[in-house]
Design an enzyme around this catalytic site. Structure first.
Site, PDB file in Angstrom:
ATOM      1  N   GLU A  96     -13.278 -37.698  23.002  1.00  0.00           N
ATOM      2  CA  GLU A  96     -14.697 -37.385  23.216  1.00  0.00           C
ATOM      3  C   GLU A  96     -14.882 -35.904  23.529  1.00  0.00           C
ATOM      4  O   GLU A  96     -14.073 -35.307  24.243  1.00  0.00           O
ATOM      5  CB  GLU A  96     -15.285 -38.173  24.392  1.00  0.00           C
ATOM      6  CG  GLU A  96     -15.123 -39.655  24.310  1.00  0.00           C
ATOM      7  CD  GLU A  96     -16.045 -40.316  23.328  1.00  0.00           C
ATOM      8  OE1 GLU A  96     -17.029 -39.672  22.912  1.00  0.00           O
ATOM      9  OE2 GLU A  96     -15.785 -41.484  22.985  1.00  0.00           O
ATOM     10  N   THR A  97     -15.962 -35.346  23.009  1.00  0.00           N
ATOM     11  CA  THR A  97     -16.496 -34.069  23.477  1.00  0.00           C
ATOM     12  C   THR A  97     -17.936 -34.308  23.882  1.00  0.00           C
ATOM     13  O   THR A  97     -18.712 -34.894  23.119  1.00  0.00           O
ATOM     14  CB  THR A  97     -16.398 -32.978  22.404  1.00  0.00           C
ATOM     15  OG1 THR A  97     -15.025 -32.735  22.102  1.00  0.00           O
ATOM     16  CG2 THR A  97     -17.040 -31.691  22.879  1.00  0.00           C
TER      17      THR A  97
END
Length: 261
Positions: free
Chosen positions: A44-45
């Protein structure tokens, strides 16, 4: 542009679940945010922009934007509390899953999430072939949850990832009663280009309602038995799931990109 990399659901680097966090002055294009996410290649970002008293938060996997992510929410709250909102003890995020509140409680960050309403589903041969083990029960909401016999089965699981890809549900969570913890689990997110998610917060919005009902208790300590591992302190209150965890900073980076929004 600054980017923070945080290990969530742990108090030591190289454990828990990695998330990159970008605190923006204004929104980037969706294509640019996806490109940054793919360049990072973490599960995830997170991207966040202040909007009045709240923060608008969006989560991207390398395969695209998703509607809920626990560890990247924890990572974002850690960054805001320690580098942007140092005097605050509460932050409210506007997200695709509605408003999410995170409260700082000492070294823990408590997140309030909607719990998923699990529906029993038939255990199929396809499920057992994908996991390579027998399954006691199966449930379905956004994700597929498979309950197996014991903790050792969870830890030693070697699923056939190609077969997991064909199962219903966005993610697959495999869980069992724990020995030292109330429950243990592992999470697989092939459809998001993540073979195994090291510690999955949104997955526990499925797992905790099941174990709260099964064990007859609303406060549980959960362990994600991935290679990196992570501990989640959870409580259920009605249809809400509160998940607390620790976090630690790995790096602060400068991104050299065309920051035009």
């Amino acid at each position: 542009m600054k980017q923070y990399v945080v290990d969530a659901f742990t108090d030591s680097v190289f454990h828990g679940n990695q998330a990159a966090v970008c605190v923006l002055d204004k929104w980037l294009t969706d294509d640019l945010m996806l490109n940054i996410t793919q360049e990072n290649n973490y599960s995830e970002t997170a991207f966040t922009v202040r909007e009045g008293e709240k923060w608008h938060l969006r989560w991207f996997t390398p395969n695209g934007e998703i509607d809920l992510c626990g560890h990247a929410t924890l990572a974002t709250a850690f960054v805001l509390f320690n580098y942007h909102e140092m005097d605050a003890d509460r932050v409210v995020f506007t997200t695709l899953s509605g408003e999410l509140t995170v409260v700082r409680k000492g070294s823990l960050y408590e997140m309030e999430f909607p719990g998923y309403d699990l529906h029993p589903t038939t255990v199929t041969t396809a499920m057992e072939n994908a996991l390579g083990t027998s399954i006691k029960e199966a449930y379905f909401a956004r994700d597929l949850v498979c309950v197996v016999e014991d903790e050792q089965t969870v830890r030693e699981l070697k699923p056939d990832l190609d077969k997991v890809m064909d199962l219903d549900g966005l993610l697959l969570h495999v869980t069992a009663r724990g020995d030292k913890y109330d429950c243990v689990s592992r999470s697989f997110a092939l459809k998001l280009s993540i073979p195994e998610d090291p510690v999955c917060g949104s997955g526990h919005c499925h797992i905790i309602p099941y174990w709260a009902d099964t064990l007859g208790k609303d406060e549980l300590v959960a362990y994600q038995a991935s290679k990196r591992g992570g501990t989640l302190y959870c409580r259920r209150d009605g249809n809400k799931v509160f998940i607390s965890g620790k976090a630690v900073l790995y790096s602060i980076d400068e991104l050299y990109i065309n920051y035009t929004g």
